[in-house]
Design a protein around this motif. Structure first.
Motif, PDB file in Angstrom:
ATOM      1  N   LEU A   1      57.470  12.880  38.408  1.00 59.26           N
ATOM      2  CA  LEU A   1      55.900  13.281  38.975  1.00 59.26           C
ATOM      3  C   LEU A   1      55.481  11.956  39.570  1.00 59.26           C
ATOM      4  N   LEU A   2      55.890  10.935  39.477  1.00 56.07           N
ATOM      5  CA  LEU A   2      55.242   9.729  40.145  1.00 56.07           C
ATOM      6  C   LEU A   2      56.023   9.711  41.570  1.00 56.07           C
ATOM      7  N   ALA A   3      57.537  10.188  41.353  1.00 58.16           N
ATOM      8  CA  ALA A   3      58.174  10.098  42.679  1.00 58.16           C
ATOM      9  C   ALA A   3      57.565  11.124  43.832  1.00 58.16           C
ATOM     10  N   VAL A   4      57.102  12.391  43.151  1.00 62.27           N
ATOM     11  CA  VAL A   4      56.510  13.411  44.052  1.00 62.27           C
ATOM     12  C   VAL A   4      55.042  12.868  44.587  1.00 62.27           C
ATOM     13  N   THR A   5      54.289  12.098  43.776  1.00 64.30           N
ATOM     14  CA  THR A   5      53.158  11.668  44.453  1.00 64.30           C
ATOM     15  C   THR A   5      53.576  10.523  45.485  1.00 64.30           C
ATOM     16  N   MET A   6      54.357   9.570  45.250  1.00 66.99           N
ATOM     17  CA  MET A   6      54.738   8.596  46.502  1.00 66.99           C
ATOM     18  C   MET A   6      55.356   9.521  47.602  1.00 66.99           C
ATOM     19  N   ALA A   7      56.170  10.515  47.375  1.00 63.39           N
ATOM     20  CA  ALA A   7      56.788  11.028  48.447  1.00 63.39           C
ATOM     21  C   ALA A   7      55.947  12.155  49.206  1.00 63.39           C
ATOM     22  N   MET A   8      54.787  12.419  48.671  1.00 63.82           N
ATOM     23  CA  MET A   8      53.754  13.069  49.325  1.00 63.82           C
ATOM     24  C   MET A   8      53.288  12.162  50.863  1.00 63.82           C
ATOM     25  N   GLY A   9      53.498  10.859  50.687  1.00 64.23           N
ATOM     26  CA  GLY A   9      52.766   9.925  51.668  1.00 64.23           C
ATOM     27  C   GLY A   9      53.971   9.982  52.891  1.00 64.23           C
ATOM     28  N   VAL A  10      55.226  10.542  52.991  1.00 60.82           N
ATOM     29  CA  VAL A  10      56.050  10.636  53.832  1.00 60.82           C
ATOM     30  C   VAL A  10      55.783  11.424  54.971  1.00 60.82           C
ATOM     31  N   PRO A  11      55.413  12.788  54.714  1.00 62.57           N
ATOM     32  CA  PRO A  11      55.016  13.737  55.737  1.00 62.57           C
ATOM     33  C   PRO A  11      53.465  13.553  56.127  1.00 62.57           C
ATOM     34  N   LEU A  12      52.728  13.211  55.280  1.00 61.96           N
ATOM     35  CA  LEU A  12      51.262  13.130  55.651  1.00 61.96           C
ATOM     36  C   LEU A  12      50.951  11.731  56.182  1.00 61.96           C
ATOM     37  N   SER A  13      51.811  10.876  56.040  1.00 65.83           N
ATOM     38  CA  SER A  13      51.483   9.701  56.694  1.00 65.83           C
ATOM     39  C   SER A  13      51.766   9.711  58.117  1.00 65.83           C
ATOM     40  N   PHE A  14      52.856  10.393  58.598  1.00 63.94           N
ATOM     41  CA  PHE A  14      52.904  10.849  59.892  1.00 63.94           C
ATOM     42  C   PHE A  14      51.763  11.765  60.479  1.00 63.94           C
ATOM     43  N   VAL A  15      51.328  12.746  59.941  1.00 65.31           N
ATOM     44  CA  VAL A  15      50.447  13.388  60.561  1.00 65.31           C
ATOM     45  C   VAL A  15      49.002  12.889  60.658  1.00 65.31           C
ATOM     46  N   LEU A  16      48.458  12.297  59.341  1.00 66.06           N
ATOM     47  CA  LEU A  16      47.100  11.973  59.249  1.00 66.06           C
ATOM     48  C   LEU A  16      46.770  11.017  60.332  1.00 66.06           C
ATOM     49  N   PRO A  17      47.632   9.857  60.751  1.00 69.12           N
ATOM     50  CA  PRO A  17      46.972   9.162  61.734  1.00 69.12           C
ATOM     51  C   PRO A  17      46.941   9.809  63.395  1.00 69.12           C
ATOM     52  N   ARG A  18      47.844  10.595  63.280  1.00 69.16           N
ATOM     53  CA  ARG A  18      47.551  11.375  64.732  1.00 69.16           C
ATOM     54  C   ARG A  18      46.304  12.106  64.650  1.00 69.16           C
ATOM     55  N   LEU A  19      46.020  12.656  63.644  1.00 69.83           N
ATOM     56  CA  LEU A  19      44.876  13.623  63.716  1.00 69.83           C
ATOM     57  C   LEU A  19      43.620  12.481  63.642  1.00 69.83           C
ATOM     58  N   ALA A  20      43.765  11.405  62.981  1.00 67.12           N
ATOM     59  CA  ALA A  20      42.400  10.576  63.040  1.00 67.12           C
ATOM     60  C   ALA A  20      42.357  10.029  64.336  1.00 67.12           C
ATOM     61  N   ALA A  21      43.445   9.632  65.027  1.00 67.91           N
ATOM     62  CA  ALA A  21      43.293   9.105  66.413  1.00 67.91           C
ATOM     63  C   ALA A  21      42.636  10.171  67.290  1.00 67.91           C
ATOM     64  N   ARG A  22      42.645  11.423  67.136  1.00 71.52           N
ATOM     65  CA  ARG A  22      41.833  12.227  68.005  1.00 71.52           C
ATOM     66  C   ARG A  22      40.336  12.522  67.422  1.00 71.52           C
ATOM     67  N   MET A  23      39.970  12.067  66.455  1.00 74.46           N
ATOM     68  CA  MET A  23      38.681  12.226  65.946  1.00 74.46           C
ATOM     69  C   MET A  23      37.896  11.111  66.356  1.00 74.46           C
ATOM     70  N   ARG A  24      36.554  11.172  66.902  1.00 72.91           N
ATOM     71  CA  ARG A  24      35.481  10.083  67.152  1.00 72.91           C
ATOM     72  C   ARG A  24      35.143   9.515  65.823  1.00 72.91           C
ATOM     73  N   HIS A  25      35.278  10.265  64.718  1.00 71.26           N
ATOM     74  CA  HIS A  25      34.500   9.752  63.366  1.00 71.26           C
ATOM     75  C   HIS A  25      35.723  10.229  62.389  1.00 71.26           C
ATOM     76  N   GLN A  26      36.164   8.973  61.590  1.00 66.18           N
ATOM     77  CA  GLN A  26      37.019   9.564  60.564  1.00 66.18           C
ATOM     78  C   GLN A  26      37.029   9.603  59.282  1.00 66.18           C
ATOM     79  N   GLY A  27      35.238   9.491  58.915  1.00 65.99           N
ATOM     80  CA  GLY A  27      34.754   9.926  58.050  1.00 65.99           C
ATOM     81  C   GLY A  27      34.960  11.222  57.103  1.00 65.99           C
TER      82      GLY A  27
END
Length: 445
Positions: free
Chosen positions: A300-326
């Motif tokens: 379960l801990l490994a699953v929690t940590m592994a979630m960061g692999v795909p999301l860490s690639f997608v999230l910054p790309r999305l954040a960079a396109r937004m004027r407000h990251q709140g």
């Protein structure tokens, strides 16, 4: 980005040269005539070299990111064996779990000064070398004192590299901060997960010695040194001795502590780090106390940590396109609150759902890195903002895991610790909204 920032912190400006800029590289003569082909060929060659160097920087970013957590998570996987082998007391072992955050705060402060003196590429190169030496030496240092000292060396290398990764991204890829931060964050999450998952099997495959199981990760760190040697040598050749003055100018005109956005980002970073360290340190025990087997709790801990692999690639790309990251900070915080509620009400029945929600919430880390790159107009500003945010943030994160352990020990259950975790998520959301506003620290200072 200002030219003096590029000269000091990134690649030479040569690859971005346009035909109109070319006289500045020569003797001030007019544009070369048809018979003067040599300068044109020179600039084409320079542009090709700059393009190749950018790919080397990308490889260096990925390899460096892969090495920023294995020294920590590999030790966690073998901590019991290390304690037995070194005769380490429980108090010292508890201190060892708090040392990373302390080292990140202490050594991260030195990163801007080192970057101004030697250039970020050279400092990251030295950081990778320090990780290599520290990881390979500490299992054979001969005692607890030597083990802690060598661990400190590796953590110092991690600390300065932590601070300078956003700087390198801003300097070399100013127009692609989001995607490059995503690539770096994904590699960091992958390195974290791989070290946690593979250390024990590799130890068994290599003869069962915990010393070998820890030292083997030095190989990956040694590989990461190579591209940064190339980057550091190129910086010295291109920048010359005049860069120190440019950096000094940037240093004297920017007072980071007077920026409300910098403080909001530092507190956001500290609270997300607190949540991450609590999750890594205590989530398996929460599940085990609820009746989940030890093996399943580890998965379960490994699953929690592994979630960061795909999301860490997608999230910054999305954040960079937004004027407000709140809004992203709010969404991640709500996932964390939902996960904590589940751990409180039905930890075993919905264990997989809570692990997934906590994994999503932990992606506040790549969001914070992305905002560091977006909240300054220059690489010099990113140096100071990154060092300030991470140093203050890691100091904030130090008491969290220890406080959770104390509450758990004295209350005899997980009600109060989980309430604390949920309570800390509320200010994390608030400061995340403040840090996500479309502002630059230069405008505030």
């Amino acid at each position: 980005m200002a030219d003096d920032d590029l000269a000091t912190l990134g690649p030479a400006a040569e690859p971005r040269t346009t035909p109109a800029d070319r006289p500045a590289h020569g003797t001030g003569r007019p544009q070369p005539g048809p018979g003067e082909a040599a300068p044109e060929r020179h600039h084409q060659a320079s542009g090709q070299a700059g393009h190749r160097l950018r790919w080397i920087v990308i490889a260096g970013l990925v390899l460096a990111a892969l090495n920023l957590r294995p020294a920590i998570t590999s030790l966690g996987a073998l901590l019991e064996e290390v304690r037995d082998g070194l005769g380490m007391s429980g108090t010292v072992a508890g201190l060892l779990t708090s040392v990373p955050a302390l080292c990140f705060a202490a050594f991260g402060i030195a990163a801007p000064r080192l970057a101004r003196r030697f250039g970020p590429g050279a400092v990251v190169c030295a950081g990778m070398a320090a990780i290599t030496v520290g990881v390979v030496v500490r299992p054979y240092a001969g005692g607890t004192g030597g083990f802690l000292a060598a661990s400190g060396l590796a953590l110092a290398g991690i600390a300065v590299s932590n601070v300078l990764m956003p700087v390198v991204i801003k300097s070399w890829f100013a127009d692609r901060v989001g995607p490059m931060t995503g690539l770096y964050s994904m590699a960091l999450a992958l390195g974290t997960s791989l070290a946690a998952a593979l250390t024990v099997p590799m130890t068994d495959a290599l003869g069962g010695s915990w010393r070998t199981g820890l030292a083997v990760w030095a190989v990956l760190a040694a590989v990461a040194v190579l591209p940064w040697v190339v980057v550091a040598r190129q910086r010295r050749a291109a920048a010359g001795p005049s860069t120190g003055g440019a950096a000094h100018t940037g240093e004297t005109t920017l007072r980071i502590t007077s920026s409300p956005t910098a403080w909001a980002l530092a507190v956001f970073f500290g609270l997300q780090a607190t949540a991450a360290y609590i999750t890594m340190g205590w989530m398996p025990q929460i599940f085990r106390d609820a009746g989940v087997s030890a093996g399943t709790a580890g998965v379960l801990l490994a699953v929690t940590m592994a979630m960061g692999v795909p999301l860490s690639f997608v999230l910054p790309r999305l954040a960079a396109r937004m004027r407000h990251q709140g809004p992203l900070a709010v969404l991640l915080g709500l996932c964390g609150l939902a996960g904590y509620a589940g751990l409180w009400l039905a930890p075993a029945a919905g264990a997989w759902a809570w692990a997934l929600l906590m994994g999503i919430s932990n992606c506040a880390f790549p969001l914070a890195l992305t905002m560091i790159g977006m909240r300054s107009t220059s690489s010099a500003g990113v140096v100071k903002l990154s060092a300030f945010t991470q140093s203050v943030g890691y100091l904030i994160s130090v008491p969290g895991p220890l406080l959770v352990g104390t509450l758990y020990q004295h209350s005899g259950g997980w009600g109060l610790p989980i309430a604390l975790m949920a309570g800390l998520m509320v200010p994390q959301i608030v400061v995340g909204v403040l840090a996500g506003r479309d502002r630059r620290i230069e405008d505030e200072t």
